[in-house]
Design a protein around this motif. Structure first.
Motif, PDB file in Angstrom:
ATOM      1  N   PHE A 154       0.820  -1.207   0.000  1.00 27.47           N
ATOM      2  CA  PHE A 154       0.000   0.000   0.000  1.00 27.47           C
ATOM      3  C   PHE A 154       0.857   1.262   0.000  1.00 27.47           C
ATOM      4  CE2 PHE A 154      -3.371   2.835   1.654  1.00 27.47           C
ATOM      5  CZ  PHE A 154      -4.405   2.444   0.820  1.00 27.47           C
ATOM      6  N   PHE A 155       2.154   1.102   0.314  1.00 27.38           N
ATOM      7  CA  PHE A 155       3.029   2.270   0.439  1.00 27.38           C
ATOM      8  C   PHE A 155       3.799   2.466  -0.859  1.00 27.38           C
ATOM      9  CE2 PHE A 155       2.366   0.355   4.603  1.00 27.38           C
ATOM     10  CZ  PHE A 155       1.755   1.420   5.250  1.00 27.38           C
ATOM     11  N   GLY A 156       3.066   2.923  -1.885  1.00 22.95           N
ATOM     12  CA  GLY A 156       3.628   2.964  -3.221  1.00 22.95           C
ATOM     13  C   GLY A 156       4.644   4.058  -3.441  1.00 22.95           C
ATOM     14  N   ARG A 157       4.257   5.306  -3.190  1.00 24.80           N
ATOM     15  CA  ARG A 157       5.147   6.439  -3.450  1.00 24.80           C
ATOM     16  C   ARG A 157       4.992   7.449  -2.321  1.00 24.80           C
ATOM     17  NH1 ARG A 157       2.847   8.576  -7.843  1.00 24.80           N
ATOM     18  NH2 ARG A 157       3.996   7.243  -9.295  1.00 24.80           N
ATOM     19  N   PRO A 158       6.103   7.927  -1.750  1.00 22.18           N
ATOM     20  CA  PRO A 158       5.994   8.947  -0.703  1.00 22.18           C
ATOM     21  C   PRO A 158       5.212  10.158  -1.201  1.00 22.18           C
ATOM     22  CG  PRO A 158       8.233   8.093  -0.782  1.00 22.18           C
ATOM     23  CD  PRO A 158       7.512   7.533  -1.978  1.00 22.18           C
ATOM     24  N   LEU A 159       4.283  10.600  -0.390  1.00 17.20           N
ATOM     25  CA  LEU A 159       3.423  11.722  -0.762  1.00 17.20           C
ATOM     26  C   LEU A 159       4.029  13.020  -0.237  1.00 17.20           C
ATOM     27  CD1 LEU A 159       0.707  12.380  -2.120  1.00 17.20           C
ATOM     28  CD2 LEU A 159      -0.352  12.217   0.133  1.00 17.20           C
ATOM     29  N   THR A 374       3.891  12.602   5.655  1.00 17.40           N
ATOM     30  CA  THR A 374       2.620  12.901   5.002  1.00 17.40           C
ATOM     31  C   THR A 374       2.029  11.712   4.260  1.00 17.40           C
ATOM     32  OG1 THR A 374       4.025  13.886   3.271  1.00 17.40           O
ATOM     33  CG2 THR A 374       2.949  15.389   4.790  1.00 17.40           C
ATOM     34  N   GLY A 375       2.523  10.524   4.550  1.00 18.43           N
ATOM     35  CA  GLY A 375       1.914   9.323   4.026  1.00 18.43           C
ATOM     36  C   GLY A 375       2.414   8.928   2.642  1.00 18.43           C
ATOM     37  N   PHE A 376       1.674   8.015   2.029  1.00 18.23           N
ATOM     38  CA  PHE A 376       2.063   7.435   0.751  1.00 18.23           C
ATOM     39  C   PHE A 376       0.881   7.446  -0.209  1.00 18.23           C
ATOM     40  CE2 PHE A 376       5.008   5.772   3.792  1.00 18.23           C
ATOM     41  CZ  PHE A 376       6.203   5.637   3.116  1.00 18.23           C
ATOM     42  N   GLU A 377       1.208   7.516  -1.484  1.00 19.68           N
ATOM     43  CA  GLU A 377       0.203   7.400  -2.522  1.00 19.68           C
ATOM     44  C   GLU A 377       0.156   5.948  -2.964  1.00 19.68           C
ATOM     45  OE1 GLU A 377      -0.610   8.862  -7.108  1.00 19.68           O
ATOM     46  OE2 GLU A 377       0.955   9.841  -5.911  1.00 19.68           O
ATOM     47  N   ALA A 378      -0.913   5.272  -2.607  1.00 20.94           N
ATOM     48  CA  ALA A 378      -0.998   3.837  -2.884  1.00 20.94           C
ATOM     49  C   ALA A 378      -1.175   3.528  -4.362  1.00 20.94           C
ATOM     50  CB  ALA A 378      -2.150   3.234  -2.081  1.00 20.94           C
ATOM     51  N   SER A 379      -1.711   4.480  -5.131  1.00 23.09           N
ATOM     52  CA  SER A 379      -1.994   4.191  -6.541  1.00 23.09           C
ATOM     53  C   SER A 379      -0.738   3.850  -7.325  1.00 23.09           C
ATOM     54  CB  SER A 379      -2.698   5.387  -7.188  1.00 23.09           C
ATOM     55  OG  SER A 379      -1.894   6.549  -7.114  1.00 23.09           O
ATOM     56  N   ASP A 399      -7.614   9.467  -2.533  1.00 20.53           N
ATOM     57  CA  ASP A 399      -8.092   8.844  -1.297  1.00 20.53           C
ATOM     58  C   ASP A 399      -7.028   7.862  -0.824  1.00 20.53           C
ATOM     59  OD1 ASP A 399      -9.381   7.026   0.595  1.00 20.53           O
ATOM     60  OD2 ASP A 399     -11.228   8.059   0.034  1.00 20.53           O
ATOM     61  N   LEU A 400      -6.321   8.238   0.236  1.00 17.28           N
ATOM     62  CA  LEU A 400      -5.185   7.433   0.688  1.00 17.28           C
ATOM     63  C   LEU A 400      -5.624   6.177   1.419  1.00 17.28           C
ATOM     64  CD1 LEU A 400      -2.771  10.251   1.894  1.00 17.28           C
ATOM     65  CD2 LEU A 400      -3.101   9.301  -0.393  1.00 17.28           C
ATOM     66  N   ASN A 401      -6.880   6.118   1.858  1.00 16.67           N
ATOM     67  CA  ASN A 401      -7.362   4.937   2.569  1.00 16.67           C
ATOM     68  C   ASN A 401      -8.139   3.987   1.672  1.00 16.67           C
ATOM     69  OD1 ASN A 401      -6.367   5.551   5.143  1.00 16.67           O
ATOM     70  ND2 ASN A 401      -8.102   6.874   5.605  1.00 16.67           N
ATOM     71  N   ASN A 402      -8.881   4.519   0.733  1.00 11.42           N
ATOM     72  CA  ASN A 402      -9.745   3.705  -0.123  1.00 11.42           C
ATOM     73  C   ASN A 402      -9.375   3.932  -1.590  1.00 11.42           C
ATOM     74  OD1 ASN A 402     -11.845   2.657   1.948  1.00 11.42           O
ATOM     75  ND2 ASN A 402     -11.740   4.856   2.339  1.00 11.42           N
ATOM     76  N   THR A 403      -8.103   3.701  -1.902  1.00 13.54           N
ATOM     77  CA  THR A 403      -7.591   3.956  -3.248  1.00 13.54           C
ATOM     78  C   THR A 403      -8.315   3.120  -4.289  1.00 13.54           C
ATOM     79  OG1 THR A 403      -5.433   4.426  -2.280  1.00 13.54           O
ATOM     80  CG2 THR A 403      -5.504   4.018  -4.643  1.00 13.54           C
ATOM     81  N   LEU A 404      -8.570   1.867  -3.973  1.00 12.95           N
ATOM     82  CA  LEU A 404      -9.319   0.974  -4.854  1.00 12.95           C
ATOM     83  C   LEU A 404     -10.579   0.508  -4.136  1.00 12.95           C
ATOM     84  CD1 LEU A 404      -6.496  -1.318  -6.310  1.00 12.95           C
ATOM     85  CD2 LEU A 404      -7.465   0.755  -7.327  1.00 12.95           C
ATOM     86  N   ALA A 405     -11.616   0.252  -4.918  1.00 16.09           N
ATOM     87  CA  ALA A 405     -12.845  -0.324  -4.373  1.00 16.09           C
ATOM     88  C   ALA A 405     -12.832  -1.812  -4.714  1.00 16.09           C
ATOM     89  CB  ALA A 405     -14.065   0.363  -4.967  1.00 16.09           C
ATOM     90  N   LEU A 406     -12.430  -2.625  -3.729  1.00 15.59           N
ATOM     91  CA  LEU A 406     -12.264  -4.055  -3.937  1.00 15.59           C
ATOM     92  C   LEU A 406     -13.304  -4.842  -3.160  1.00 15.59           C
ATOM     93  CD1 LEU A 406      -8.370  -4.215  -3.632  1.00 15.59           C
ATOM     94  CD2 LEU A 406      -9.723  -4.358  -5.740  1.00 15.59           C
ATOM     95  N   GLY A 407     -13.638  -6.011  -3.700  1.00 18.43           N
ATOM     96  CA  GLY A 407     -14.617  -6.867  -3.059  1.00 18.43           C
ATOM     97  C   GLY A 407     -14.018  -7.703  -1.950  1.00 18.43           C
ATOM     98  N   PHE A 408     -14.878  -8.255  -1.158  1.00 17.07           N
ATOM     99  CA  PHE A 408     -14.597  -9.068   0.020  1.00 17.07           C
ATOM    100  C   PHE A 408     -13.304  -8.665   0.723  1.00 17.07           C
ATOM    101  CE2 PHE A 408     -14.254 -12.702   2.852  1.00 17.07           C
ATOM    102  CZ  PHE A 408     -15.543 -12.699   3.339  1.00 17.07           C
ATOM    103  N   HIS A 409     -13.393  -7.510   1.358  1.00 15.79           N
ATOM    104  CA  HIS A 409     -12.333  -7.003   2.232  1.00 15.79           C
ATOM    105  C   HIS A 409     -10.981  -6.939   1.533  1.00 15.79           C
ATOM    106  CE1 HIS A 409     -15.538  -7.509   5.042  1.00 15.79           C
ATOM    107  NE2 HIS A 409     -15.462  -8.817   5.021  1.00 15.79           N
ATOM    108  N   GLY A 410     -11.022  -6.336   0.333  1.00 16.76           N
ATOM    109  CA  GLY A 410      -9.779  -6.000  -0.334  1.00 16.76           C
ATOM    110  C   GLY A 410      -9.101  -7.119  -1.081  1.00 16.76           C
TER     111      GLY A 410
END
Length: 740
Positions: A154-159, A374-379, A399-410
């Motif tokens: 989830f920690f793709g690129r430093p924001l 300042t967190g990470f850009e998960a995309s 959206d740093l928490n809900n970057t993707l809308a995935l089924g059954f708990h991600g």
């Protein structure tokens, strides 16, 4: 023919996925290949204390214990610390790979740059993937796979926030890049100033506390200082709202003056405190739910944190907002000492060495460096997926928490059945990662979301609302800090879908308030594989034994108390001490002054043999230089300035606190052992706190030492040190009380 699977990432998520695809379904179902851009496995987790290339500092202490940072069927090695450092987590992952992932093809040093979803042939349930990789030497290859599993983290690129240029007049780095003070400040003039830390959630609190500890060590350690004028630097921390800060050990009985302590997650994941059936406590947080949790946190820490600073206090309208939580053993005490100062707001810009903080327009001058927590850009972790697939997954980079809308708990999306995810969310507790891996493996082994699935799995997918929920939370101002943060609920959801039963504790467990039921600690080992091998069965039992032994030791024998005392000593105390002598040659009197515990890295002095015999990658931990200063007023009317110094140490492997004399000719160096502090477990709490004793024979004089450490929840409220000295020419008693 086995289905071919490409796993992107060889961190804990990728290894858990490989293990499930190889071992949790019938042998030969999948042919697994793992790609990782790094030259080693482990993802964020380095496997050496000298590995500084990872996003995680190798000496960072995990904010969950080894009982949570593990998989169900591999126990930590005996003697491992309950709170491991990052490099020790990396070594655990190497052992896990050797135990379970040898059947996979591992391709390190190869970054997945592009994954193309190939058209679905007519009559085939799912299409395939063409994956393009690039090696370190630039060589590009293409590979075809039936399934693609994303475990790239989830920690793709430093924001980096806009307005804070990397080419500022002062060094600007992301918190994931910080390693030490010389690297941060080595190119500055060295005249001191403020190290600006931006961001008030988990990483901001942690990095501010870490840098403060490094500054303290630079100032108070013997030898040449690592940076010039270290004593002229301080930390200015910019936060948007107050955050609850927990230390690594908490007490399940915070009302006692001598509370027992446990690693913070053992109490948090005590299922005896939950009502059944489990309901999700994260996501949207109502005002009433927020106030309830804030009250629990306040009881846990014993205050609203205002005793450290009004800037970090959580009260008033703050308690109506969803609570934020961070973990640090040092942050709050460094705020109390003033080494860390706090401002509320957002960093707008840096001009020269002046920072502007909005909305108040506050300006902070003399900025020496900026650290962006300042967190990470998960995309960035899914940038190799085609845009059509990203659109299907409702990607939202902002959206740093809900970057993707995935089924059954991600884990999946019904429109892309041969694409799976493991660990793609904030706070990917290892047990949930393992469950996600099991779920994807079972889903693909059965041929996807169809009638061939087991009834429980089919029902779980049919009733799943994860995609809609993720999209709704994007616009919810009352979204929780971690939308997928209810670990027990998530584990139960996956267990139901997979037909897994939670195993019972091995032995009878201690009873705890508020339910006064036996502890029922959730760890990954409580959900072992369905058909374990003898090795897996043995490792699961070992892991459960380690957890239960830690709980019993903390609750009945005082384990972790020495660590809690050591942590809470940091900073300055008011000291009042009386001396009563029975011999006229040594006058009685009273001392009034201060005692400072100055944190620094552990030193070799006084324990050279032990230090030199440490195993490779071992850690000597931290210690304090103790400095007391004040006035002694003797009974004969004389008053004079008095000072004394010691070195206090905590040995994690022995769980032992010790006090050392300093050298007479160099009073910041330890000389030899004064005494070990031996804690006694009280039958009942009498309000005097934890008692401890020690003894020391100094030639002909014997020091009989007694301590009382009185807690207010998790922090020392005050403590007492008294000792009697008897010898041929000495007969006196000293009794001192320390208060904040």
């Amino acid at each position: 023919m086995p289905k071919t699977v490409c796993i992107v990432g060889a961190g804990p998520s990728g290894l858990a996925a490989a293990k499930s695809l190889l071992h949790d379904v019938p042998a030969g179902t999948f042919d697994v290949t793992i790609f990782d851009a790094q030259s080693r496995i482990g993802g964020l987790w380095p496997s050496s204390r000298d590995d500084t290339a990872s996003q995680v500092h190798p000496l960072m202490v995990a904010n969950q214990s080894k009982h949570t940072v593990q998989f169900s069927d591999l126990a930590w090695e005996e003697g491992s610390p309950d709170l491991p450092k990052a490099w020790q987590v990396g070594l655990y992952l190497e052992r896990y790979f050797q135990a379970y992932c040898q059947g996979a093809k591992l391709s390190l040093g190869n970054r997945v740059e592009k994954a193309e979803a190939l058209p679905t042939p007519e009559g085939v349930d799912a299409g395939s993937w063409r994956v393009q990789t690039r090696a370190h030497d630039g060589q590009v290859k293409e590979h075809n796979f039936d399934c693609l599993l994303v475990a790239s983290g989830f920690f793709g690129r430093p924001l980096r926030p806009s307005g804070v240029a990397a080419d500022s007049d002062v060094p600007v780095i992301h918190s994931s890049e910080y390693r030490n003070l010389p690297a941060l400040l080595g190119k500055t003039p060295g005249g001191g100033g403020k190290i600006l830390v931006v961001g008030g959630q988990m990483s901001g609190i942690e990095i501010a506390g870490t840098i403060a500890a490094h500054l303290s060590s630079a100032v108070h350690s013997p030898g040449t200082c690592s940076i010039a004028n270290a004593d002229r630097y301080s930390i200015h921390h910019i936060i948007q709202r107050p955050t609850w800060v927990f230390p690594l050990h908490l007490s399940p009985k915070p009302a006692l003056s001598a509370p027992p302590f446990l690693p913070l997650d053992l109490g948090s994941y005590n299922l005896s405190n939950r009502s059944y059936p489990l309901a999700n406590k994260e996501g949207h947080i109502s005002v009433e739910a927020a106030q309830t949790v804030h009250a629990i946190y306040r009881q846990t820490v014993g205050s609203d944190q205002s005793l450290f600073s009004a800037k970090v206090a959580v009260g008033g309208d703050d308690t109506k907002n969803p609570p934020y939580l961070a973990v640090s053993d040092t942050y709050l005490e460094f705020v109390r000492t003033g080494l860390i100062s706090v401002s509320h707001g957002k960093l707008q810009s840096i001009s020269g060495n002046t920072a502007t903080i909005i909305p108040a327009g506050e300006q902070t001058n003399d900025v020496a460096a900026v650290v962006l927590a300042t967190g990470f850009e998960a995309s960035a972790s899914v940038s190799f997926l085609p845009m059509s697939i990203q659109n299907t997954l409702s990607i939202c980079p902002t959206d740093l928490n809900n970057t993707l809308a995935l089924g059954f708990h991600g884990t999946c999306h019904p429109d892309v059945p041969n694409l799976g995810f493991v660990g793609f969310y904030r706070s990917p507790y290892w047990g949930v990662m393992e469950m996600q891996a099991r779920f994807v493996a079972a889903l693909w082994a059965a041929g996807g979301p169809s009638s061939s699935l087991p009834p429980a799995m089919r029902a779980a997918l049919s009733n799943d609302t994860s995609i809609d929920r993720a999209i709704q939370l994007r616009a919810d101002p009352r979204a929780s800090q971690f939308p997928m943060g209810d670990y027990p609920w998530l584990m139960a959801e996956f267990a139901t879908a997979l037909g897994l039963e939670i195993s019972p504790p091995l032995e009878k467990m201690p009873q705890l308030p508020p339910t006064n039921k036996e502890m029922n600690i959730l760890t990954p080992a409580r959900y072992p594989p369905k058909s374990p091998t003898d090795f897996q069965r043995s490792e699961t039992a070992k892991a459960l034994q380690q957890t239960e032994a830690a709980a019993w030791a903390g609750l009945t024998s005082g384990k972790f108390v020495a660590k809690a005392v050591f942590r809470s000593l940091l900073g300055e105390w008011k000291l009042e001490r009386s001396l009563v002598s029975k011999l006229p040659s040594h006058p009685s009197g009273h001392f009034s002054g201060t005692a400072k515990f100055l944190l620094r890295d552990g030193t070799r002095d006084g324990r050279e043999t032990e230090f030199d015999n440490l195993e490779k990658n071992s850690d000597v931990g931290l210690e304090y230089l103790y400095v007391e200063e004040g006035d002694f007023k003797a009974s004969n009317g004389l008053t004079f300035r008095a000072t004394r110094r010691y070195v206090w140490r905590y040995n994690e492997l022995r769980d032992k606190l010790s006090v050392w004399f300093v050298k007479t000719d160099d009073q910041i160096r330890a000389d030899y052992l004064f005494h070990d502090v031996d804690f006694a477990v009280a039958e009942q709490d009498d309000g005097k706190g934890w008692r401890a004793t020690a003894g020391h024979l100094c030639i002909d004089d014997f020091y009989d030492v007694n301590y009382e450490f009185r807690f207010q929840a998790i922090n020392l409220k005050d403590w007492r040190l008294a000792y009697t000295v008897k010898g041929p020419k000495k007969d006196y008693t000293i009794d001192g009380t320390y208060r904040r």
